[in-house]
Write an enzyme that holds these catalytic residues in place. Structure first.
Site, PDB file in Angstrom:
ATOM      1  N   THR A  74       0.869  -1.157   0.000  1.00 51.52           N
ATOM      2  CA  THR A  74       0.000   0.000   0.000  1.00 51.52           C
ATOM      3  C   THR A  74       0.918   1.222   0.000  1.00 51.52           C
ATOM      4  O   THR A  74       1.938   1.244   0.678  1.00 51.52           O
ATOM      5  CB  THR A  74      -1.041  -0.048   1.146  1.00 51.52           C
ATOM      6  OG1 THR A  74      -2.071   0.903   0.871  1.00 51.52           O
ATOM      7  CG2 THR A  74      -0.454   0.244   2.509  1.00 51.52           C
ATOM      8  N   HIS A 120      -5.871  -1.490   4.581  1.00 53.78           N
ATOM      9  CA  HIS A 120      -5.457  -0.082   4.704  1.00 53.78           C
ATOM     10  C   HIS A 120      -6.695   0.681   5.170  1.00 53.78           C
ATOM     11  O   HIS A 120      -7.526   1.072   4.371  1.00 53.78           O
ATOM     12  CB  HIS A 120      -4.977   0.408   3.329  1.00 53.78           C
ATOM     13  CG  HIS A 120      -4.611   1.866   3.260  1.00 53.78           C
ATOM     14  ND1 HIS A 120      -3.846   2.369   2.232  1.00 53.78           N
ATOM     15  CD2 HIS A 120      -4.898   2.930   4.052  1.00 53.78           C
ATOM     16  CE1 HIS A 120      -3.678   3.679   2.410  1.00 53.78           C
ATOM     17  NE2 HIS A 120      -4.318   4.048   3.494  1.00 53.78           N
ATOM     18  N   CYS A 167      -3.522   6.955   8.114  1.00 53.62           N
ATOM     19  CA  CYS A 167      -4.175   5.651   8.015  1.00 53.62           C
ATOM     20  C   CYS A 167      -3.221   4.574   8.533  1.00 53.62           C
ATOM     21  O   CYS A 167      -2.041   4.832   8.753  1.00 53.62           O
ATOM     22  CB  CYS A 167      -4.527   5.329   6.571  1.00 53.62           C
ATOM     23  SG  CYS A 167      -5.601   6.519   5.765  1.00 53.62           S
TER      24      CYS A 167
END
Lengths: 209, 161
Positions: free
Chosen positions: B23, B46, B29
């Protein structure tokens, strides 16, 4: 009716938000012109309503280093706002403001303290002129906080507005603007009003929800 | 090393060695991985927010820590991983802007990281490594052949946890 979110937005509202973007970035462009002392042209901004999860790649590759300037707004409208700028445009504006001429920048060159503070000022002027356009269109008082700056991967910076939008829905609104001076300055505005404030903005513009 | 599968924001995926998962540009996040070292099956989520019950519009499971980890766990088990062997690693949860006060923007990264720890504990999954907090973005990769979790940041050497 205060449950209004971007998820239910219709074409008319998108047009209104586009118009705010237009006037706001027009104001911002004039401010930049005054700041750098050159004549500039601005393209009609592009307003994108998109899936929150796509925001990270909305302005280019996720890992591209960009400049993010963030500030909070308060009073009649509560929320926050972000202005994003690519590195080349950032170096151009910082040099202009610091009156450095003909500086050649390496591709991934970082900013020193002076340049960062100049960029904060750029962000301050641009966002304040954008907000003042919004304020005069809506007759609302909007007070910005001091600006915060971050130079990092685009997706990491954009996670901040993505999370803000994510709190109320699944869609985010991005206003892309291109300003042509000696170089093309590509910048993006993201306005993140709190839910109640959306209602206030739209009703101040005479739109019933 | 096989293919690297990309996981977007508010997204999750599962794969098996020799493939891996990545990711790009985690900010506030969290990128959380679950990995079974025997079957070499791994999964990554994620997520953006700590708690789906606090938000009315919560249909996207991968957007939240609670529903995202739950969904990822189901998927890795369905793919053949054993729950008792699973180990978790997390990265992200940065504070990208030095915003003063206790606004959401200021502490959401830390709350996201806390949520992972709480939920993993409830589910009895071991958290074996983490690289969270601070003020910079991270790109992460889970290599399912080795279980290694790589972290890349701007201007910093690659870190393996």
């Amino acid at each position: 009716m205060t449950k209004y979110t971007l998820d239910e937005v219709n074409d008319m509202y998108v047009d209104v938000l586009k118009e705010i973007g237009n006037v706001g970035s027009g104001n911002a462009a004039t401010a930049i012109a005054n700041m750098v002392g050159t004549r500039i042209d601005m393209k009609v901004p592009n307003v994108k309503l998109m899936d929150v999860g796509k925001l990270g790649s909305a302005i280019g590759p996720e890992e591209e280093t960009v400049i993010g300037i963030f500030l909070e707004v308060s009073h009649d409208i509560d929320g926050s706002m972000m202005f994003l700028l690519d590195l080349e445009s950032g170096h151009y504006l910082a040099d202009k403001l610091l009156m450095k001429e003909n500086v050649v920048h390496e591709q991934m060159e970082v900013f020193d303290e002076m340049e960062l503070s100049a960029l904060k000022e750029v962000g301050n002027i641009i966002t304040a002129s954008y907000l003042s356009a919004l304020a005069s269109m809506t007759n609302l008082t909007i007070l910005p906080s001091v600006p915060y700056i971050c130079v990092d991967m685009a997706a990491a910076i954009l996670s901040v507005p993505a999370i803000e939008f994510g709190l109320v829905g699944d869609r985010a609104l991005l206003i892309e603007t291109e300003i042509c001076a000696d170089v093309a300055i590509r910048g993006y505005f993201i306005l993140m009003p709190e839910q109640e404030s959306y209602y206030k903005i739209l009703s101040a513009l005479g739109l019933s929800l | 090393m096989g293919n690297i599968i990309k996981v977007g924001m508010a997204d999750l995926n599962v794969c098996k060695a020799p493939d891996g998962l990545t990711t790009l540009g985690l900010g506030s996040c969290i990128g959380l991985t679950l990995y079974d070292p025997v079957t070499k099956i791994g999964g990554m989520v994620h997520y953006m927010l700590p708690d789906s019950t606090k938000v009315s519009n919560n249909s996207n499971k991968a957007k939240f820590a609670d529903t995202g980890i739950e969904e990822l766990l189901k998927k890795v088990i369905a793919a053949g991983a054993s729950k008792t062997r699973l180990v978790a690693k997390i990265a992200g949860g940065a504070k990208m802007f030095e915003v003063s006060g206790l606004s959401d923007v200021g502490n959401i990264g830390a709350r996201n990281a806390e949520a992972a720890k709480k939920i993993l504990k409830e589910k009895g999954i071991r958290l074996v490594a983490e690289d969270t907090g601070l003020n910079y973005g991270r790109t992460v990769e889970l290599h399912c052949d080795t279980g290694e979790f790589l972290i890349k940041s701007v201007g910093k050497p690659i870190k393996t946890i």
